[in-house]
Design a protein around this motif. Structure first.
Motif, PDB file in Angstrom:
ATOM      1  N   VAL A 200      39.634  -3.834 -52.136  1.00 45.99           N
ATOM      2  CA  VAL A 200      40.553  -4.546 -51.246  1.00 45.99           C
ATOM      3  C   VAL A 200      41.575  -5.305 -52.080  1.00 45.99           C
ATOM      4  O   VAL A 200      41.225  -6.247 -52.803  1.00 45.99           O
ATOM      5  N   LEU A 201      42.837  -4.895 -51.982  1.00 39.92           N
ATOM      6  CA  LEU A 201      43.929  -5.619 -52.626  1.00 39.92           C
ATOM      7  C   LEU A 201      44.459  -6.672 -51.662  1.00 39.92           C
ATOM      8  O   LEU A 201      44.632  -6.400 -50.476  1.00 39.92           O
ATOM      9  N   VAL A 202      44.722  -7.853 -52.167  1.00 39.13           N
ATOM     10  CA  VAL A 202      45.291  -8.931 -51.362  1.00 39.13           C
ATOM     11  C   VAL A 202      46.685  -9.238 -51.904  1.00 39.13           C
ATOM     12  O   VAL A 202      46.857  -9.438 -53.098  1.00 39.13           O
ATOM     13  N   TYR A 203      47.659  -9.254 -51.005  1.00 35.26           N
ATOM     14  CA  TYR A 203      49.038  -9.507 -51.415  1.00 35.26           C
ATOM     15  C   TYR A 203      49.678 -10.479 -50.436  1.00 35.26           C
ATOM     16  O   TYR A 203      49.080 -10.878 -49.426  1.00 35.26           O
ATOM     17  N   VAL A 204      50.899 -10.881 -50.721  1.00 37.73           N
ATOM     18  CA  VAL A 204      51.658 -11.794 -49.858  1.00 37.73           C
ATOM     19  C   VAL A 204      52.982 -11.125 -49.514  1.00 37.73           C
ATOM     20  O   VAL A 204      53.719 -10.708 -50.413  1.00 37.73           O
ATOM     21  N   ASP A 205      53.269 -11.012 -48.212  1.00 41.23           N
ATOM     22  CA  ASP A 205      54.548 -10.433 -47.786  1.00 41.23           C
ATOM     23  C   ASP A 205      54.885 -10.960 -46.400  1.00 41.23           C
ATOM     24  O   ASP A 205      54.380 -10.481 -45.399  1.00 41.23           O
ATOM     25  N   SER A 206      55.748 -11.962 -46.343  1.00 43.62           N
ATOM     26  CA  SER A 206      56.151 -12.527 -45.059  1.00 43.62           C
ATOM     27  C   SER A 206      57.339 -11.789 -44.461  1.00 43.62           C
ATOM     28  O   SER A 206      57.774 -12.116 -43.359  1.00 43.62           O
ATOM     29  N   SER A 207      57.869 -10.792 -45.166  1.00 45.72           N
ATOM     30  CA  SER A 207      59.017 -10.042 -44.629  1.00 45.72           C
ATOM     31  C   SER A 207      58.612  -9.109 -43.494  1.00 45.72           C
ATOM     32  O   SER A 207      59.469  -8.515 -42.848  1.00 45.72           O
ATOM     33  N   ILE A 208      57.303  -8.968 -43.241  1.00 44.84           N
ATOM     34  CA  ILE A 208      56.859  -8.068 -42.173  1.00 44.84           C
ATOM     35  C   ILE A 208      57.076  -8.665 -40.793  1.00 44.84           C
ATOM     36  O   ILE A 208      56.958  -7.963 -39.795  1.00 44.84           O
ATOM     37  N   PHE A 209      57.358  -9.980 -40.752  1.00 43.58           N
ATOM     38  CA  PHE A 209      57.538 -10.598 -39.449  1.00 43.58           C
ATOM     39  C   PHE A 209      58.908 -10.272 -38.881  1.00 43.58           C
ATOM     40  O   PHE A 209      59.893 -10.159 -39.603  1.00 43.58           O
ATOM     41  N   LYS A 210      58.944 -10.151 -37.566  1.00 43.55           N
ATOM     42  CA  LYS A 210      60.154  -9.746 -36.870  1.00 43.55           C
ATOM     43  C   LYS A 210      61.230 -10.826 -36.983  1.00 43.55           C
ATOM     44  O   LYS A 210      60.946 -12.012 -36.883  1.00 43.55           O
ATOM     45  N   ALA A 211      62.451 -10.404 -37.220  1.00 43.75           N
ATOM     46  CA  ALA A 211      63.559 -11.338 -37.285  1.00 43.75           C
ATOM     47  C   ALA A 211      63.767 -11.995 -35.930  1.00 43.75           C
ATOM     48  O   ALA A 211      63.627 -11.356 -34.891  1.00 43.75           O
ATOM     49  N   SER A 212      64.104 -13.281 -35.932  1.00 43.29           N
ATOM     50  CA  SER A 212      64.245 -14.022 -34.673  1.00 43.29           C
ATOM     51  C   SER A 212      65.526 -13.654 -33.933  1.00 43.29           C
ATOM     52  O   SER A 212      65.588 -13.734 -32.713  1.00 43.29           O
ATOM     53  N   ALA A 213      66.580 -13.288 -34.628  1.00 46.77           N
ATOM     54  CA  ALA A 213      67.852 -12.961 -33.985  1.00 46.77           C
ATOM     55  C   ALA A 213      67.977 -11.460 -33.789  1.00 46.77           C
ATOM     56  O   ALA A 213      67.552 -10.679 -34.642  1.00 46.77           O
ATOM     57  N   PRO A 214      68.513 -11.006 -32.668  1.00 55.16           N
ATOM     58  CA  PRO A 214      68.696  -9.567 -32.440  1.00 55.16           C
ATOM     59  C   PRO A 214      69.803  -9.033 -33.344  1.00 55.16           C
ATOM     60  O   PRO A 214      70.645  -9.786 -33.829  1.00 55.16           O
ATOM     61  N   PRO A 215      69.821  -7.732 -33.587  1.00 54.67           N
ATOM     62  CA  PRO A 215      70.877  -7.141 -34.400  1.00 54.67           C
ATOM     63  C   PRO A 215      72.256  -7.406 -33.803  1.00 54.67           C
ATOM     64  O   PRO A 215      72.403  -7.636 -32.598  1.00 54.67           O
ATOM     65  N   LYS A 216      73.265  -7.347 -34.655  1.00 57.76           N
ATOM     66  CA  LYS A 216      74.627  -7.687 -34.212  1.00 57.76           C
ATOM     67  C   LYS A 216      75.128  -6.761 -33.113  1.00 57.76           C
ATOM     68  O   LYS A 216      75.834  -7.191 -32.204  1.00 57.76           O
ATOM     69  N   GLN A 217      74.766  -5.467 -33.160  1.00 55.90           N
ATOM     70  CA  GLN A 217      75.272  -4.555 -32.136  1.00 55.90           C
ATOM     71  C   GLN A 217      74.722  -4.907 -30.758  1.00 55.90           C
ATOM     72  O   GLN A 217      75.398  -4.753 -29.747  1.00 55.90           O
ATOM     73  N   TYR A 218      73.482  -5.407 -30.703  1.00 52.93           N
ATOM     74  CA  TYR A 218      72.917  -5.845 -29.435  1.00 52.93           C
ATOM     75  C   TYR A 218      73.645  -7.087 -28.937  1.00 52.93           C
ATOM     76  O   TYR A 218      73.971  -7.230 -27.759  1.00 52.93           O
ATOM     77  N   THR A 219      73.884  -8.017 -29.850  1.00 54.03           N
ATOM     78  CA  THR A 219      74.557  -9.259 -29.471  1.00 54.03           C
ATOM     79  C   THR A 219      75.971  -8.997 -28.959  1.00 54.03           C
ATOM     80  O   THR A 219      76.409  -9.559 -27.952  1.00 54.03           O
ATOM     81  N   ALA A 220      76.686  -8.126 -29.660  1.00 56.71           N
ATOM     82  CA  ALA A 220      78.070  -7.834 -29.254  1.00 56.71           C
ATOM     83  C   ALA A 220      78.127  -7.170 -27.882  1.00 56.71           C
ATOM     84  O   ALA A 220      78.958  -7.513 -27.033  1.00 56.71           O
ATOM     85  N   LEU A 221      77.216  -6.217 -27.643  1.00 57.94           N
ATOM     86  CA  LEU A 221      77.222  -5.519 -26.368  1.00 57.94           C
ATOM     87  C   LEU A 221      76.830  -6.453 -25.231  1.00 57.94           C
ATOM     88  O   LEU A 221      77.417  -6.420 -24.135  1.00 57.94           O
ATOM     89  N   LEU A 222      75.825  -7.310 -25.486  1.00 58.47           N
ATOM     90  CA  LEU A 222      75.405  -8.250 -24.460  1.00 58.47           C
ATOM     91  C   LEU A 222      76.548  -9.207 -24.108  1.00 58.47           C
ATOM     92  O   LEU A 222      76.779  -9.533 -22.936  1.00 58.47           O
ATOM     93  N   THR A 223      77.270  -9.667 -25.118  1.00 58.59           N
ATOM     94  CA  THR A 223      78.417 -10.555 -24.873  1.00 58.59           C
ATOM     95  C   THR A 223      79.487  -9.856 -24.023  1.00 58.59           C
ATOM     96  O   THR A 223      80.052 -10.439 -23.085  1.00 58.59           O
ATOM     97  N   ALA A 224      79.738  -8.575 -24.354  1.00 63.02           N
ATOM     98  CA  ALA A 224      80.762  -7.820 -23.613  1.00 63.02           C
ATOM     99  C   ALA A 224      80.355  -7.626 -22.157  1.00 63.02           C
ATOM    100  O   ALA A 224      81.164  -7.797 -21.233  1.00 63.02           O
ATOM    101  N   ILE A 225      79.086  -7.285 -21.915  1.00 61.24           N
ATOM    102  CA  ILE A 225      78.620  -7.055 -20.539  1.00 61.24           C
ATOM    103  C   ILE A 225      78.624  -8.346 -19.744  1.00 61.24           C
ATOM    104  O   ILE A 225      79.014  -8.393 -18.571  1.00 61.24           O
ATOM    105  N   THR A 226      78.181  -9.441 -20.403  1.00 63.09           N
ATOM    106  CA  THR A 226      78.166 -10.736 -19.709  1.00 63.09           C
ATOM    107  C   THR A 226      79.580 -11.158 -19.317  1.00 63.09           C
ATOM    108  O   THR A 226      79.822 -11.656 -18.197  1.00 63.09           O
ATOM    109  N   ALA A 227      80.516 -10.966 -20.250  1.00 67.54           N
ATOM    110  CA  ALA A 227      81.919 -11.307 -19.931  1.00 67.54           C
ATOM    111  C   ALA A 227      82.445 -10.437 -18.802  1.00 67.54           C
ATOM    112  O   ALA A 227      83.162 -10.900 -17.898  1.00 67.54           O
ATOM    113  N   TYR A 228      82.083  -9.146 -18.822  1.00 63.98           N
ATOM    114  CA  TYR A 228      82.519  -8.220 -17.754  1.00 63.98           C
ATOM    115  C   TYR A 228      81.973  -8.678 -16.409  1.00 63.98           C
ATOM    116  O   TYR A 228      82.683  -8.710 -15.398  1.00 63.98           O
ATOM    117  N   LYS A 229      80.699  -9.098 -16.421  1.00 62.24           N
ATOM    118  CA  LYS A 229      80.067  -9.544 -15.174  1.00 62.24           C
ATOM    119  C   LYS A 229      80.718 -10.820 -14.663  1.00 62.24           C
ATOM    120  O   LYS A 229      80.968 -10.987 -13.459  1.00 62.24           O
TER     121      LYS A 229
END
Length: 992
Positions: A663-692
């Motif tokens: 059993v190897l034990v290592y440290v890697d906190s990069s496996i956790f999901k990023a809190s902010a959505p990717p930029k393409q999701y953010t941009a599209l959501l902003t565009a749809i919200t403005a359209y609405k």
């Protein structure tokens, strides 16, 4: 031993008249031969029995036994108890007998004079003795005294006197065994102090995290678990035990400097201070374990008994010492000393014992972790085997010397080149291919594999290399790896999952294709009727183009791979929901203030309803929920805190048993999901919200339309994070419950258990009831680095998720240095190579020694913050991502010990000597007269050309091959040469 009378003894003939001399010669010869056989072919001293016990303070019991004096006289003793004594005077017929006519008796009577020192002594008497002067033994009578058995040999004249005539009737020898009590300080010649056969206790070594008290979660906590190996209590116990063992055997270990055995704690503390802040702390655990095993091996070694070949008759010619009523008194007890062939066996055992002590000293003084990139698997032993039977670990220096001491049995046979080690392929270690590459040969005699060289490596690299070694050599163990980070209230990025969910993949593909088909049809229909829709005021051309672009982007967000879609589902869901509202607003606007609808308007509403129904079906939420339910069952197995609870029997022994799991034990906190959505999701959501929001609809109407869609009904299974605001309330209530439980426990424990036991149980109960719901700070040390290893003695963690989940594809952020060991006087800056972007920040104990020049970073080895010689750490962080942690060592210059002496015959010649006998370094010697040499010799001579201008020379000696340029300066000076023929007044320069 030379016999007394073997050169001449009488041979009788028929009718021979025998003289007293001839008769005495034959008797003396036979008696002397008996004694020679006993002492020269068997041994001398107390053979068995004759043990002292004290039934009461006023009596002593001597058990039956047999002994042989150094003259070969046998003493047989019958058990008896003595409660009385009387003052006794040893007879002059024993101390100073008249044997002028029996000169052959001088061979043993010459030793009786040594007993004059105890002529007046005390003889022990049994209760039934008829001695008129017997007295009962008082209290404290045996203090500071020893009991001896004296074989009193007296030469007595036999007279038969009648009136005035006494005919000489000859002499007789009488033998009496007397139990005497003499003071310890009575005679140094008669009372010799011997080693007491001591019983030593083995050193017990702790197990990792046992008893299980606190959860081991983060990398720091994993490393903290190894720190119990150098707790002050354990180290002090080891140090005291080793020191005592060494002092008891010191006089038999001459010729080697083993002084380190008298200061084990200071050496361990010094080494711990160097390595305790680094990733190699597990090797400190292994090292101290080796020290205890080497100590225990000496204790297990068969007890040594003294032996001789030539007996010194003066040792105890007419007595043996039985001991006293104290440990000190018993140290004078006469041991049994074997003779003949036993001396050779004991010599071999003595040599083996000396090697075991030298090995222990080498282990204590030679710990060093060298940075390596090669992982090696070495067959070894696990279980009830001495350290000598195991392979040599890699964290020792001077391995070629250690190899000669590691297994004394093999060294005695000149087979120490068969000892396996991480360094078996080192030049000069061995020529045997089976030792250099042991995995290519039969390793049935071994039950364990040492795995070394992986600590500090990137965990992906370590896993790949170890799997390659295992698979290419067909080794019988499994490999898994677990992450030592805290996953509480964190989401692990599901894209790390490398397995397959075929049924969900199919469902996702069908749902995605349905979205493609329906939206494609709606987009094409609106595009075909764009002009008519605009002319009838149903929807503007600009709105159709915007709507068309939004649907196209929506299709692009539905990735081909379900694994890529799942982490961004929540962002996608928000877009999905906002689009649904957009369609509702469009539908409401089309019907606004219209009693009847045209065919085209109804067709447009149908197209919008098709899309709206697609959203209301919400297939992606169902898929996401099922994937998360499965993921929840899988991802926790990635972490060490879960693994250690799920798989009992986890141990650390720097390797793995055959058929076990490494059993190897290592440290890697990069496996956790990023809190902010990717930029393409953010941009599209902003565009749809403005359209609405651009719809000219009253807010009340908008809210009614939004409320009409119950999208949350389709999210009933979605897993949400716990409400951390409830922690304070929960803690307050828990404290009340805890205090009540403790009071009840205290009442019951005091009623049924002793105070000490109830206190112990209550203390453990209080620890268990502590409520600590707070989230641990994330540990970012040693990112993506192997920090420890353990093993399970069984095969676990099948070929499913655990190992595969942790292998990432993207190259991580990393830092490196060309070298990792620096001298504290080094002024040369070392560039830090960064794989990734610059502009981040450094952390670790060496962070203050980093300077930035342009977009590059440099380490200053002589910076004040890293002046103390020890291991320092360095890590780089950029945009929330942490690099690997590197360890660098700062070492201090060491003083050299060269000595210089002037030649006795030539005042201009000097001899330079290195007194360190085991020093293998090469030295550069600059005599500062134009001569410079490089040598490994321990003695170097040089003649200097002194004159009026050059009356002294500064000799500079530099040690090569070390991190620091260790150097030493020696000054040689002129002495006046006025004894020679060219005497001048200026020759009176006589400085030394």
């Amino acid at each position: 031993m030379e016999a007394y009378n073997t050169s001449v003894y009488p041979v009788f003939e028929a009718d021979q008249v025998l003289s007293q001399k001839e008769l005495n010669l034959i008797v003396s010869h036979l008696e002397e031969q008996d004694r020679l056989i006993r002492k020269n072919l068997t041994g001398i001293g107390i053979v068995c029995g004759s043990e002292l016990s004290f039934p009461s303070p006023n009596s002593v019991k001597i058990s039956c036994g047999t002994a042989v004096t150094s003259l070969g006289f046998q003493i047989n003793w019958k058990e008896d108890t003595f409660s009385h004594y009387h003052d006794f005077e040893i007879s002059d017929q024993f101390l100073k007998p008249d044997y002028t006519k029996e000169s052959y008796l001088d061979k043993f009577f010459k030793y009786t004079d040594d007993y004059t020192a105890i002529k007046n002594c005390v003889e022990l008497l049994p209760a039934g003795s008829n001695a008129e002067d017997k007295k009962p033994i008082p209290a404290n009578f045996f203090n500071n005294k020893v009991v001896i058995l004296l074989l009193e040999v007296t030469l007595i004249d036999q007279k038969n006197c009648v009136t005035t005539n006494c005919d000489d009737k000859g002499k007789r020898m009488e033998f009496n065994v007397r139990p005497l009590l003499i003071p310890i300080n009575a005679s140094k010649e008669l009372l010799k102090e011997y080693d007491i056969s001591k019983t030593y206790s083995k050193i017990a070594f702790p197990r990792y995290n046992v008893p299980f008290q606190n959860a081991v979660v983060t990398g720091s906590q994993v490393l903290d678990g190894f720190r119990k190996a150098y707790s002050d209590t354990l180290v002090s116990g080891i140090s005291n035990a080793v020191k005592e063992l060494y002092q008891d055997h010191k006089k038999n270990l001459s010729g080697t400097d083993l002084s380190v055995l008298e200061s084990v704690k200071s050496r361990i503390d010094e080494t711990v201070n160097t390595y305790k802040s680094g990733v190699n702390i597990q090797y400190i655990w292994d090292w101290i374990y080796d020290i205890t095993e080497a100590y225990n091996e000496i204790i297990d070694f068969k007890e040594m008994y003294p032996s001789v070949c030539c007996v010194d008759e003066n040792w105890f010619p007419f007595h043996v010492v039985l001991g006293g009523n104290s440990v000190y008194g018993n140290s004078f007890r006469t041991p049994f000393i074997k003779t003949s062939d036993f001396s050779k066996k004991e010599k071999k055992k003595s040599e083996k014992l000396a090697l075991l002590f030298r090995k222990l000293a080498h282990l204590i003084s030679s710990f060093e972790v060298v940075k390596v990139n090669d992982i090696k698997v070495t067959p070894s032993q696990h279980g009830n085997y001495p350290l000598s039977k195991k392979s040599i670990p890699y964290y020792y220096k001077s391995v070629l010397e250690l190899n000669k001491k590691w297994n004394p049995d093999l060294t005695a046979k000149n087979q120490n080149d068969s000892v396996l080690s991480y360094y078996s392929d080192l030049a000069g270690y061995t020529n045997k291919l089976s030792v250099q590459k042991p995995l290519l040969f039969d390793f049935e005699p071994y039950n364990f594999f040492r795995v070394e060289g992986h600590i500090g490596l990137n965990y992906k690299t370590a896993i790949q290399k170890l799997n390659l070694i295992r698979d290419s050599h067909n080794l019988s163990f499994k490999v898994t790896a677990v992450n030592a980070v805290d996953f509480l209230n964190k989401e692990v990025d599901i894209t790390k999952f490398e397995g397959r969910w075929d049924d969900l993949e199919t469902d996702y593909d069908l749902a995605r294709k349905r979205v493609y088909n329906i939206t494609e049809f709606a987009i094409n229909w609106m595009d075909q009727h764009k002009a008519t829709l605009s002319s009838q005021g149903l929807i503007g051309v600009g709105s159709i183009d915007n709507f068309k672009n939004i649907l196209i982007q929506l299709k692009n967000l539905l990735t081909n791979d379900l694994k890529e879609f799942l982490p961004n589902y929540k962002s996608f869901y928000e877009i999905f929901k906002q689009l649904n509202y957009v369609f509702l607003f469009h539908r409401w606007c089309i019907q606004l203030n219209k009693q009847t609808l045209s065919v085209l308007a109804e067709d447009l509403i149908d197209r919008l309803d098709d899309i709206n129904e697609l959203f209301l079906d919400d297939p992606f939420t169902v898929i996401y929920e099922e994937a998360n339910l499965r993921w929840q069952k899988v991802y926790k197995d990635l972490f060490f805190s879960t693994f250690i609870k799920k798989h009992p029997g986890l141990e650390h022994k720097a390797g793995v048993t055959k058929g076990g799991t490494f059993v190897l034990v290592y440290v890697d906190s990069s496996i956790f999901k990023a809190s902010a959505p990717p930029k393409q999701y953010t941009a599209l959501l902003t565009a749809i919200t403005a359209y609405k929001n651009n719809f000219a609809i009253e807010d009340s109407v908008k809210q009614d339309l939004i409320k009409s869609v119950k999208l949350t009904d389709y999210k009933s299974q979605l897993i949400t994070k716990p409400d951390l605001t409830a922690i304070d309330k929960c803690k307050a209530e828990t404290d009340n419950i805890k205090n009540s439980l403790i009071e009840v426990a205290k009442f019951n424990l005091n009623a049924y258990y002793p105070v000490e036991m109830s206190g112990f149980i209550l203390g453990n109960l209080i620890d268990v009831l502590q409520f600590e719901p707070s989230v641990k700070p994330q540990d970012n040390s040693f990112q993506q680095t192997v920090i420890a290893d353990f093993f399970l003695p069984y095969s676990c963690c099948g070929d499913g998720n655990t190992l595969e989940v942790k292998i990432e594809i993207n190259e991580p952020l990393s830092i490196s240095l060309d070298k990792l060991k620096f001298c504290q006087t080094d002024t040369n800056e070392q560039q830090i190579v960064i794989k990734g972007k610059s502009g981040g920040k450094f952390s670790g104990t060496a962070k203050d020694a980093i300077v930035q020049k342009s977009d590059k970073y440099y380490l200053q080895p002589n910076h004040a913050s890293i002046k103390t010689p020890k291991i320092y750490t360095l890590q780089y962080e950029l945009e929330g991502e942490f690099s690997n942690t590197i360890e660098l060592e700062i070492v201090a210059p060491q003083g050299l010990k060269w000595e210089v002496a002037r030649d006795k015959n030539d005042v201009n010649t000097f001899h330079f000597s290195n007194p360190v006998q085991d020093d293998q370094h090469e030295y550069e010697i600059d005599f500062n007269d134009g001569t410079k040499i490089t040598t490994k010799e321990k003695l170097v001579s040089h003649k200097f050309d002194f004159d009026d201008l050059n009356k002294q020379f500064e000799v500079n000696i530099v040690q090569l091959g070390e991190t620091c340029p260790n150097q030493q300066k020696l000054t040689v000076k002129l002495i006046g040469d006025f004894n020679v023929s060219d005497f001048k007044s200026k020759d009176f320069f006589t400085e030394q």
